[in-house]
Design a protein around this motif. Structure first.
Motif, mmCIF file in Angstrom:
data_model
loop_
_atom_site.group_PDB
_atom_site.id
_atom_site.type_symbol
_atom_site.label_atom_id
_atom_site.label_comp_id
_atom_site.label_asym_id
_atom_site.label_seq_id
_atom_site.Cartn_x
_atom_site.Cartn_y
_atom_site.Cartn_z
ATOM 1 N N THR A 45 0.827 -1.206 0.000
ATOM 2 C CA THR A 45 0.000 0.000 0.000
ATOM 3 C C THR A 45 0.862 1.257 0.000
ATOM 4 N N LEU A 46 1.902 1.242 0.832
ATOM 5 C CA LEU A 46 2.755 2.430 0.883
ATOM 6 C C LEU A 46 3.416 2.698 -0.466
ATOM 7 N N ILE A 47 3.940 1.664 -1.090
ATOM 8 C CA ILE A 47 4.636 1.876 -2.356
ATOM 9 C C ILE A 47 3.644 2.251 -3.460
ATOM 10 N N ALA A 48 2.450 1.691 -3.402
ATOM 11 C CA ALA A 48 1.448 2.078 -4.392
ATOM 12 C C ALA A 48 1.117 3.561 -4.260
ATOM 13 N N GLU A 49 1.027 4.025 -3.034
ATOM 14 C CA GLU A 49 0.691 5.437 -2.831
ATOM 15 C C GLU A 49 1.823 6.379 -3.222
ATOM 16 N N GLN A 50 3.023 6.020 -2.805
ATOM 17 C CA GLN A 50 4.120 6.983 -2.862
ATOM 18 C C GLN A 50 5.228 6.645 -3.838
ATOM 19 N N GLY A 51 5.253 5.411 -4.271
ATOM 20 C CA GLY A 51 6.385 4.970 -5.083
ATOM 21 C C GLY A 51 7.459 4.331 -4.221
ATOM 22 N N PHE A 52 8.332 3.580 -4.851
ATOM 23 C CA PHE A 52 9.355 2.829 -4.122
ATOM 24 C C PHE A 52 10.323 3.739 -3.375
ATOM 25 N N SER A 53 10.899 4.693 -4.085
ATOM 26 C CA SER A 53 11.955 5.500 -3.469
ATOM 27 C C SER A 53 11.429 6.420 -2.387
ATOM 28 N N ALA A 54 10.192 6.846 -2.533
ATOM 29 C CA ALA A 54 9.640 7.768 -1.553
ATOM 30 C C ALA A 54 9.148 7.052 -0.303
ATOM 31 N N THR A 55 9.140 5.743 -0.337
ATOM 32 C CA THR A 55 8.689 4.980 0.823
ATOM 33 C C THR A 55 9.892 4.528 1.644
ATOM 34 N N THR A 56 9.897 4.837 2.922
ATOM 35 C CA THR A 56 11.047 4.479 3.747
ATOM 36 C C THR A 56 10.816 3.147 4.459
ATOM 37 N N VAL A 57 11.918 2.514 4.768
ATOM 38 C CA VAL A 57 11.849 1.244 5.483
ATOM 39 C C VAL A 57 11.213 1.447 6.865
ATOM 40 N N ASP A 58 11.499 2.583 7.480
ATOM 41 C CA ASP A 58 10.878 2.877 8.772
ATOM 42 C C ASP A 58 9.357 2.904 8.671
ATOM 43 N N GLU A 59 8.849 3.526 7.621
ATOM 44 C CA GLU A 59 7.394 3.561 7.422
ATOM 45 C C GLU A 59 6.821 2.158 7.278
ATOM 46 N N ILE A 60 7.480 1.354 6.442
ATOM 47 C CA ILE A 60 6.988 -0.005 6.216
ATOM 48 C C ILE A 60 6.936 -0.769 7.532
ATOM 49 N N ALA A 61 8.016 -0.671 8.291
ATOM 50 C CA ALA A 61 8.068 -1.370 9.573
ATOM 51 C C ALA A 61 6.961 -0.887 10.499
ATOM 52 N N GLU A 91 2.536 7.583 -12.939
ATOM 53 C CA GLU A 91 2.071 8.474 -11.872
ATOM 54 C C GLU A 91 0.556 8.554 -11.754
ATOM 55 N N LEU A 92 -0.135 8.138 -12.829
ATOM 56 C CA LEU A 92 -1.553 8.467 -12.928
ATOM 57 C C LEU A 92 -2.417 7.987 -11.780
ATOM 58 N N TRP A 93 -2.181 6.779 -11.312
ATOM 59 C CA TRP A 93 -3.089 6.243 -10.301
ATOM 60 C C TRP A 93 -2.544 6.327 -8.896
ATOM 61 N N ARG A 94 -1.473 7.059 -8.715
ATOM 62 C CA ARG A 94 -0.943 7.224 -7.375
ATOM 63 C C ARG A 94 -1.826 8.185 -6.597
ATOM 64 N N THR A 95 -1.893 7.932 -5.309
ATOM 65 C CA THR A 95 -2.590 8.889 -4.462
ATOM 66 C C THR A 95 -1.514 9.568 -3.633
ATOM 67 N N ASN A 96 -1.899 10.504 -2.810
ATOM 68 C CA ASN A 96 -0.939 11.085 -1.868
ATOM 69 C C ASN A 96 0.272 11.759 -2.469
ATOM 70 N N ARG A 97 0.153 12.262 -3.665
ATOM 71 C CA ARG A 97 1.320 12.957 -4.196
ATOM 72 C C ARG A 97 0.953 14.407 -4.453
ATOM 73 N N ALA A 98 1.944 15.240 -4.410
ATOM 74 C CA ALA A 98 1.720 16.675 -4.472
ATOM 75 C C ALA A 98 0.965 17.084 -5.736
ATOM 76 N N TRP A 99 1.288 16.467 -6.831
ATOM 77 C CA TRP A 99 0.739 16.901 -8.111
ATOM 78 C C TRP A 99 -0.520 16.123 -8.514
ATOM 79 N N GLN A 100 -1.115 15.408 -7.562
ATOM 80 C CA GLN A 100 -2.266 14.581 -7.882
ATOM 81 C C GLN A 100 -3.394 15.359 -8.549
ATOM 82 N N SER A 101 -3.683 16.545 -8.044
ATOM 83 C CA SER A 101 -4.810 17.287 -8.591
ATOM 84 C C SER A 101 -4.509 17.749 -10.016
#
Lengths: 209, 209
Positions: free
Chosen positions: A27-43, B121-131
């Motif tokens: 869920t985190l990576i889907a929302e934010q992408g791989f690089s923007a997701t930190t290991v701390d968040e996942i944990a 990027e299209l289906w990501r949520t929670n990103r600055a440029w979503q709108s």
DNA sequence: GAATTTGAACTGACTGGTCAGTGCAAAAAC
DNA sequence: GTTTTTGCACTGACCAGTCAGTTCAAATTC
């Protein structure tokens, strides 16, 4: 004596933590992408200490790669099952395609985050897990291609069709329609979406006057 | 005497650097994703100092947002032009859809990196440029929806079709087929790909026995 | 037309913060 | 008593964004 393991794959406790980590990561990576997701968040989302992540996975990318393999494995199995079921029930290849469309929709309905993440990574180049992704993509597309090829061989589809391109296009049709469904009209029913795509598949939109 | 500016939009030099930055950013972000791409890389590939990036854009995300707007603007214009051209030439709505498929393919052929990045990027949520992304997506999809709606109103398409879902599915069909084309079979010709998709659109794969 | 001024455009070293991954002793689970 | 998890402090690399200073072409002055 096989010690403490469950039937196939290692201790149950470990498997449970890995599952929790998969779910948090997806869920985190889907929302934010791989690089923007930190290991701390996942944990944190998995309710686990950071050290546990590294006890269970060699690195952040390895966690992600295994996640990909795991997810696409589920999809492939589901598509294959749908194709085989219609064959068993004596349906034609059109029915098989239709059943696979439904299977795809059911999958996306159930794992929208995974689908989203998969799409986001699929056409990237220069990433560590690119080869994993290719292998795994081919497994899924091959199921669709197989049905198309059989349909052509059996005279059910035109010989003119380009199997691999048509397979891609069908996958794209389901993928994008389903992601839009989940993102922008989540209240609609699966049957509804399925009906619309069936109609398109059978050319009742623009062909067949 | 209007000092040193060129006719309309600010100095030419500035516009040229911005263009270079767009081009550098689009390929890098398509390859690696937004977060994994550093501003230093973008500057280096554009042949410009890092400070120049910040002289021209308020931040990394702003650069990216303007890039998105710019790119989707091109696509939308191209789709609209295709639809209008067929109308002018007296073609029906099926012809319009077909022309838009071609326009989509031409666009992706020309800007594969942009397309890749957009999809990611299209289906990501929670990103600055979503709108931004939503607005811009709607512009493009609306063109397809318009043609479908007109086709239904004019009796050319079945009244049963679900306009917004069908539009998504068509976009997905073209998008995925084209990205697979560019990624995995780049030697094929555009006409070839177009023909395969036309066939699918007109139901000559599984309908119309 | 040479000398001087102006200011938009550009530069790149620097800063403050973030984050992947480590190390380890103690606790908990099995 | 072995495996797994915890908690947490630590490191070193990396990176977005800043800012004092430079460049240069056009405009102005003499």
């Amino acid at each position: 004596m096989e010690s403490s393991s469950a039937a196939s794959g290692g201790s149950t406790r470990r498997e449970a933590t890995r599952q929790k980590l998969y779910e948090a990561a997806v869920t985190l990576i889907a929302e934010q992408g791989f690089s923007a997701t930190t290991v701390d968040e996942i944990a944190e989302r998995a309710g686990v200490a950071k050290g546990t992540v590294y006890y269970n996975f060699a690195s952040k990318s390895v966690l992600f790669e295994e996640l990909l393999r795991h997810g696409v494995g589920l999809l492939t199995a589901s598509l294959r099952e749908a194709a085989e079921r219609t064959a068993r029930e004596g349906g034609g290849k059109v029915d098989a395609l239709d059943a696979m469309i439904r299977a795809g929709l059911v999958f996306i309905d159930r794992y929208p985050a995974f689908t989203q993440l998969y799409v986001a990574e699929l056409w990237r180049t220069n990433r560590a897990w690119q080869s994993t992704l290719m292998v795994v993509r081919q497994q899924a597309v091959a199921v669709v291609e197989g049905v198309l090829r059989d349909g052509v061989a059996g005279g059910e589809f035109s010989e003119e069709i380009d199997v691999s391109l048509t397979a891609s296009a069908l996958v794209g049709m389901v993928l994008v329609a389903a992601l839009d469904w989940k993102s922008f009209q989540p209240e609609r029913s699966l049957d509804d979406v399925h009906a619309a795509l069936s109609r398109l598949l059978q050319g009742r939109v623009s062909g067949c006057r």
